[in-house]
Design an enzyme around this catalytic site. Structure first.
Site, PDB file in Angstrom:
ATOM      1  N   TYR A  96       0.825  -1.207   0.000  1.00 10.07           N
ATOM      2  CA  TYR A  96       0.000   0.000   0.000  1.00 10.07           C
ATOM      3  C   TYR A  96       0.863   1.263   0.000  1.00 10.07           C
ATOM      4  O   TYR A  96       0.337   2.358   0.148  1.00 10.07           O
ATOM      5  CB  TYR A  96      -0.951  -0.007   1.195  1.00 10.07           C
ATOM      6  CG  TYR A  96      -1.948  -1.155   1.151  1.00 10.07           C
ATOM      7  CD1 TYR A  96      -3.003  -1.143   0.247  1.00 10.07           C
ATOM      8  CD2 TYR A  96      -1.823  -2.251   1.989  1.00 10.07           C
ATOM      9  CE1 TYR A  96      -3.915  -2.184   0.178  1.00 10.07           C
ATOM     10  CE2 TYR A  96      -2.739  -3.308   1.936  1.00 10.07           C
ATOM     11  CZ  TYR A  96      -3.784  -3.265   1.034  1.00 10.07           C
ATOM     12  OH  TYR A  96      -4.684  -4.299   0.973  1.00 10.07           O
ATOM     13  N   TYR A 479     -11.489  -1.102   0.434  1.00  6.20           N
ATOM     14  CA  TYR A 479     -11.381  -0.768   1.853  1.00  6.20           C
ATOM     15  C   TYR A 479     -10.060  -0.079   2.159  1.00  6.20           C
ATOM     16  O   TYR A 479      -9.919   0.568   3.198  1.00  6.20           O
ATOM     17  CB  TYR A 479     -11.576  -2.017   2.731  1.00  6.20           C
ATOM     18  CG  TYR A 479     -10.317  -2.713   3.201  1.00  6.20           C
ATOM     19  CD1 TYR A 479      -9.643  -3.616   2.386  1.00  6.20           C
ATOM     20  CD2 TYR A 479      -9.791  -2.475   4.473  1.00  6.20           C
ATOM     21  CE1 TYR A 479      -8.499  -4.256   2.818  1.00  6.20           C
ATOM     22  CE2 TYR A 479      -8.640  -3.119   4.920  1.00  6.20           C
ATOM     23  CZ  TYR A 479      -7.996  -4.005   4.078  1.00  6.20           C
ATOM     24  OH  TYR A 479      -6.849  -4.625   4.510  1.00  6.20           O
ATOM     25  N   ARG A 480      -9.101  -0.143   1.231  1.00  5.62           N
ATOM     26  CA  ARG A 480      -7.753   0.356   1.492  1.00  5.62           C
ATOM     27  C   ARG A 480      -7.055   0.463   0.139  1.00  5.62           C
ATOM     28  O   ARG A 480      -7.394  -0.303  -0.766  1.00  5.62           O
ATOM     29  CB  ARG A 480      -7.064  -0.701   2.359  1.00  5.62           C
ATOM     30  CG  ARG A 480      -5.737  -0.365   2.932  1.00  5.62           C
ATOM     31  CD  ARG A 480      -5.370  -1.487   3.889  1.00  5.62           C
ATOM     32  NE  ARG A 480      -4.073  -1.278   4.482  1.00  5.62           N
ATOM     33  CZ  ARG A 480      -3.488  -2.122   5.331  1.00  5.62           C
ATOM     34  NH1 ARG A 480      -4.099  -3.227   5.671  1.00  5.62           N
ATOM     35  NH2 ARG A 480      -2.322  -1.877   5.843  1.00  5.62           N
TER      36      ARG A 480
END
Ligand code: ADP
Length: 538
Positions: A96, A479-480
């Protein structure tokens, strides 16, 4: 390939050098990193960016405060010099963006030196930790002190409890919804003010780590996946070590079985027969934990079905593989298992196995964890999931796309097909899985690539962008998201003329008018920044 060293936005080299000296005067020389050798560890290790823009997310410097007072001092100095800060707890956040900031030239505020476990309460089953405490640290402490509480580790255990929880990470035991298990934070705001959330608002309060909501508006969520404050303490509920645990596994023979698996799983989760987030893994995800792709297929592009079939048979796994844990007194565990076994056993070709653990056998796993990610189901952190990096050979990295999926078989199949087909078009295997809450599944797909190969890198990036767009168009939000996708995902929040983004912007401007904290995090930018979304209600 080597871009010039990043400078903070609108800052001359001379002014920056002066600011670094002022930080060093407060923190000490060793707590201010600005040489390329020190900054290298703060780039995104799995960056999908192209060679001509490799350092878009490069920090200008790294600051390592050791206390809340030092965090406040850094804020004062950064504010005076107009320098943005990107707080991280330990900065793993792999796939991420790692520790890297969204905006080139931001200073990383690395909180790893604040690594005290401030309290563990065995009776009320919680811990209060600082940002630098990793899952490994907390688990080792509990084990060493003989405290019968479990952590719920995420896939890789070296990250921080605080960082993972703020990112709404998930684990595999009944405490797997990390954000839901958070209780009470201490936050330093951009102004330097310190607030404690929930019942921590009472200076002498006795329920800070016990009752999340407090009296009045609940603010904890404001500090998750946002850039509204620097979290310096967090309460986290811990699971009482169960009397017994049963590690359950099922394999399903056909690709189409995903639909039946989800349809079987949902009522069991809703009825709390399965009381933790069951994980459904694709064959490739399972195989990547025990083998390499070249063991089964050596060509470019996605693995052909014949090779997948061969792999599945040779490893004696399923197209889909389910894992979950059952916990508690033996009679309760056995009753849950009987119901689950019957339900999943009704799927044609299903094979089920279970391994029982007593408190003593869990303790021996905890002191000498074997390889394999299943130990997470026993509350034992590991790094076994990193094995996935060897799947494709080369210098392995991955970029994750993580949509939420309603917990129905139809939605799961639809999402799986969309992701698998698009991944194949870009040359990637379907390495994915679904982690099941009662009503919603976290569908996590990883594009595994060789980061030394510019073509694979750009294909992974193009695939992720395309997937975000197509999933969004089909009503599936993430969600991310990776730094590179944050604006794209935020822009999908388009209900009523992006009213949510407009509200978030108002909060940002009120709490951090100069936009010092984590510019661009989650698509939230300082007012007036060129990337700030223009929002208006319909
Ligand atoms: P981990 O090392 O646990 O994987 P990180 O420290 O990388 O997690 O944190 C993930 C993200 O969460 C960071 O990029 C940052 O945006 C946010 N974050 C982490 N810790 C803090 C903190 N203490 N205060 C505010 N935001 C944080």
């Amino acid at each position: 390939m080597n871009a010039p060293q990043a400078l903070p936005p609108d800052c001359s080299a001379a002014r920056f050098a002066q600011a670094l000296r002022s930080f060093a005067a407060v923190l000490g020389d060793d707590a201010v990193l600005s040489a390329p050798s020190g900054l290298a560890a703060y780039l995104d290790p799995y960056s999908p960016l192209p060679d001509d823009d490799p350092d878009a997310f490069a920090p200008a410097a790294v600051l390592l405060p050791g206390s809340v007072t030092q965090v406040q001092a850094v804020l004062r100095l950064a504010s005076a010099a107009g320098l943005p800060l990107w707080p991280v707890s330990i900065g793993r956040n792999l796939a991420y963006g790692g520790p890297a900031p969204r905006l080139r030239g931001t200073l990383v505020l690395d909180l790893r030196r604040m690594n005290r476990i401030l309290e563990v309460n065995p009776t009320l089953a919680y811990a209060l930790v600082e940002p630098g405490v990793s899952y490994f640290d907390l688990h080792a402490y509990l084990h060493r002190e003989g405290i019968a509480l479990w952590v719920d580790p995420p896939a890789v255990g070296w990250g921080s409890v605080v960082g993972n929880t703020l990112e709404r990470g998930i684990g595999v035991t009944p405490y797997g919804d990390h954000a839901a298990m958070q209780c009470g934070m201490e936050v330093v705001l951009a102004s330097g003010d310190i607030v404690r959330t929930g019942m921590g608002a009472l200076a002498g309060g006795s329920a800070w780590q016990l009752h999340r909501d407090g009296y009045g508006p609940g603010l904890d969520g404001l500090f998750m996946q946002s850039n509204f404050g620097i979290v310096t303490k967090m309460g986290i509920w811990l699971m009482p070590a169960p009397e017994t645990a049963l590690l359950c596994q099922a394999s399903f023979a056909r690709e189409a079985d995903l639909e039946a698996v989800v349809e079987t799983l949902r009522p069991l989760r809703l009825a709390d027969v399965l009381h933790g987030p069951a994980v459904i893994e694709s064959a490739v995800r399972w195989a990547a934990s025990v083998s390499a792709r070249r063991d089964w297929h050596d060509g470019a592009g996605p693995m052909p079905v014949a090779a997948l079939d061969h792999m599945i048979r040779a490893l004696d796994i399923g197209w889909w593989n389910l894992r979950f844990g059952l916990y508690g007194p033996p009679a309760l565990v056995q009753a849950r298992w009987r119901i689950a076994r019957k339900a999943f056993g009704a799927i044609d070709g299903a094979r089920l196995t279970a391994w029982p653990y007593s408190a003593a056998s869990v303790a021996s796993v905890a002191s000498a964890p074997p390889g394999g990610g299943a130990v997470g189901l026993l509350g034992v952190p590991s790094v076994a999931a990193m094995r996935m990096l060897s799947w494709c050979g080369g210098d392995g990295a991955h970029l994750d796309v993580s949509p939420l999926c309603p917990a129905t078989g139809t939605h799961a199949m639809r999402q799986y097909r969309l992701v698998r087909e698009r991944a194949a078009a870009y040359g990637f295997d379907y390495y994915g899985g679904f982690t099941a809450a009662p009503r919603c599944l976290h569908h996590i797909f990883a594009a595994i690539f060789d980061r030394a190969d510019p073509v694979q890198r750009s294909q992974a990036r193009a695939l992720a962008h395309r997937l975000v767009d197509e999933l969004g168009a089909a009503g599936y939000g993430l969600y991310r998201a990776h730094l590179d996708l944050m604006d794209r995902v935020a822009a999908q929040q388009d209900f009523n003329g992006h009213a949510m983004q407009a509200l978030v912007q108002r909060l940002k401007d009120a709490l951090d008018p100069a936009g010092m904290l984590a510019p661009g995090k989650q698509g939230i930018w300082p007012a007036g920044h060129p990337s700030t979304p223009a929002c208006g209600t319909d």
